[in-house]
Scaffold this active site. Structure first.
Site, PDB file in Angstrom:
ATOM      1  N   TYR A 182      33.370 -70.150  63.749  1.00  0.00           N
ATOM      2  CA  TYR A 182      34.688 -70.008  63.118  1.00  0.00           C
ATOM      3  C   TYR A 182      35.613 -71.097  63.633  1.00  0.00           C
ATOM      4  O   TYR A 182      35.781 -71.267  64.843  1.00  0.00           O
ATOM      5  CB  TYR A 182      35.286 -68.639  63.424  1.00  0.00           C
ATOM      6  CG  TYR A 182      36.627 -68.424  62.760  1.00  0.00           C
ATOM      7  CD1 TYR A 182      36.721 -68.340  61.369  1.00  0.00           C
ATOM      8  CD2 TYR A 182      37.791 -68.324  63.503  1.00  0.00           C
ATOM      9  CE1 TYR A 182      37.948 -68.158  60.744  1.00  0.00           C
ATOM     10  CE2 TYR A 182      39.025 -68.132  62.890  1.00  0.00           C
ATOM     11  CZ  TYR A 182      39.092 -68.059  61.508  1.00  0.00           C
ATOM     12  OH  TYR A 182      40.309 -67.880  60.901  1.00  0.00           O
TER      13      TYR A 182
ATOM     14  N   ASP B 238      34.982 -77.212  69.621  1.00  0.00           N
ATOM     15  CA  ASP B 238      36.069 -76.285  69.341  1.00  0.00           C
ATOM     16  C   ASP B 238      36.173 -75.331  70.528  1.00  0.00           C
ATOM     17  O   ASP B 238      35.391 -74.398  70.664  1.00  0.00           O
ATOM     18  CB  ASP B 238      35.780 -75.520  68.047  1.00  0.00           C
ATOM     19  CG  ASP B 238      36.891 -74.536  67.682  1.00  0.00           C
ATOM     20  OD1 ASP B 238      37.745 -74.261  68.554  1.00  0.00           O
ATOM     21  OD2 ASP B 238      36.884 -74.037  66.552  1.00  0.00           O
TER      22      ASP B 238
ATOM     23  N   LYS C 164      45.045 -70.680  71.882  1.00  0.00           N
ATOM     24  CA  LYS C 164      45.068 -69.484  72.709  1.00  0.00           C
ATOM     25  C   LYS C 164      45.658 -69.742  74.097  1.00  0.00           C
ATOM     26  O   LYS C 164      46.864 -69.839  74.252  1.00  0.00           O
ATOM     27  CB  LYS C 164      43.675 -68.856  72.760  1.00  0.00           C
ATOM     28  CG  LYS C 164      43.173 -68.437  71.362  1.00  0.00           C
ATOM     29  CD  LYS C 164      41.898 -67.642  71.416  1.00  0.00           C
ATOM     30  CE  LYS C 164      41.336 -67.365  70.029  1.00  0.00           C
ATOM     31  NZ  LYS C 164      42.115 -66.411  69.239  1.00  0.00           N
TER      32      LYS C 164
END
Length: 465
Positions: free
Chosen positions: A143, A235, A264
């Protein structure tokens, strides 16, 4: 346990929000999600006053937990009191950039944005602009945010959009391959090598139940991208500043990508994203280069302060020792519980990430004597679990679970995902333990969690499994 207030809030939300939520995963819980009123340490308290041990941690950003240490809170409040934002550069964004460059091996320069999705979107555009190529290789099930270039399913021979609203022509430039499959990577480079701008991958799949890489897989990706003049993009929106400490997952695996995306934790719980990498590549972003990228809220001073104070606190205190120690204790305890009660299931995770994947098949030769409920006197056999990975799957070929442990997203998708979501999740909630909303999202330990939280959670797993 009453849920009247959450039910009433959800009823109101359905009238004004699509599906009653602002992010699809939040609606995964049926018949309705509970609404959180506040957080305390490693816990959340919902709108009805129910208290839960929280292993979701905002889906990853809250390394320090819900109660921020005083220096972190003070730094955020000080910056917020000076004014929301200005539309000009501020010193704190330079401070945070310098901190990241000092600690992350691959990062020479960095561009801050506002979300993980924006970071990966910009990284893909940058890779295409830098190389002059069009195609991006991604891992099936990986994702990379809600962006057109990666919301693609199928395989490299037949890629197609995974969401309505994305033109088929966009998907033609995305080549999905299974994670941990070197042959599939070789095939796409053989077929499209001259037009592959980058391979984009999470170091550890974090939105598909936590899938660890096979030994040498990332080294292979590094070699084949260099051979073909393509970029390697890690990522690290999930793993950044969580796996491998301040050096991120790339330091733990010893592989240096060309670009890294962050989110995050780098924003300390506030909206954030970032793209870091080799200076010669990052300089292709406007205004120094020809790849346009801009944003009104990019480098927001309050977010920059939150990220900087969080990472400084982690550097100066034993944050990683605490969260990784609890994570190890959790995974070891879960490994023992699963061996006793659900031998086909797989415990996954590393550092402060953990998950139990409800895999359908596992070693069959484990037996217990009737008088030994603890399983300590298992009979040895070819399928004995005595030599399994003790604290989460490491894709070790000598482990008796190796042939059964998930190697890619497809393996996780074939697990008992509906049982996890419809039965197990609620059983854990009824024991005051809040787990991620589906089989695929991973779970996180924070600095606010305690040994008591771990022990209570293990007891809940024993009961629910």
């Amino acid at each position: 346990m009453t849920e009247d207030n959450s039910r009433e809030l959800y009823d109101r939300a359905l009238s004004v929000l699509p599906g009653g939520v602002n992010s699809a995963v939040r609606a995964a819980i049926e018949p309705y999600p509970f609404f959180v009123r506040k957080g305390e340490g490693g816990h959340v308290i919902d709108a009805d006053g129910n208290r839960y041990i929280d292993w979701v941690m905002g889906l990853g950003p809250l390394l320090l937990g819900h109660d921020l240490p005083e220096p972190v809170r003070a730094g955020i409040q000080r910056k917020a009191s000076e004014g929301p934002m200005y539309g000009t550069p501020t010193e704190v964004e330079v401070d945070l950039a310098e901190f990241v460059v000092r600690h992350v091996p691959s990062v020479e320069k960095i561009r801050f944005v506002n979300s993980g999705t924006e970071a990966t979107t910009s990284a893909v555009r940058l890779a295409r602009g830098y190389t002059g190529r069009n195609k991006i290789v991604v891992m099936q099930g990986g994702y990379h945010g809600a962006q057109e270039s990666t919301l693609v399913e199928g395989d490299a021979d037949d890629p197609k959009p995974s969401s309505a609203g994305i033109p088929e022509s966009f998907a033609e430039h995305t080549l999905p391959v299974p994670f941990n499959d070197e042959d599939a990577i070789r095939d796409v480079f053989e077929d499209h090598g001259d037009d592959i701008a980058a391979v984009l991958t999470e170091p550890i799949l974090g939105n598909y139940g936590i899938v660890y890489p096979e030994e040498g897989y990332h080294e292979f990706l590094r070699e084949i991208t260099e051979e073909h003049g393509s970029l390697l993009i890690f990522d690290e929106v999930i793993t950044g500043f969580r796996v491998g400490g301040l050096g991120c997952a790339q330091s733990e695996f010893g592989v240096t990508p060309d670009l890294t995306t962050f989110g995050k934790i780098i924003g300390g719980g506030f909206p954030v994203g970032a793209i870091g990498g080799r200076a010669e590549i990052i300089e292709h972003f406007a205004p120094t280069g020809d790849v346009f990228q801009a944003g009104t809220f990019s480098g927001h001073p309050v977010t920059m302060a939150a990220g900087l104070e969080t990472l400084k606190f982690a550097a100066e205190n034993d944050v990683y020792g605490h969260v990784n120690g609890l994570g190890d204790r959790l995974r070891r305890g879960l490994t023992d519980i699963v061996a006793d009660q659900a031998p086909s299931y797989t415990v996954t995770g590393t550092d402060s990430m953990f998950k139990v994947i409800f895999t359908r098949e596992g070693p069959s030769g484990v037996q217990r004597t009737p008088e030994d409920a603890s399983g300590d006197n298992r009979e040895q056999g070819s399928d004995s679990l005595e030599e399994q990975c003790p604290a989460g799957c490491r894709q070790d070929p000598t482990c008796p679970r190796y042939d059964y442990s998930p190697k890619n997203a497809g393996d996780v998708k074939n697990a008992e995902t509906e049982r996890w979501r419809r039965i197990f999740w609620r059983q854990m909630k009824e024991q005051d333990v809040f787990l991620s909303q589906n089989q695929f999202e991973c779970q996180f330990v924070s600095y606010g969690h305690t040994e008591e939280d771990v022990e209570e959670t293990l007891e809940a797993y024993k009961d629910a499994l």
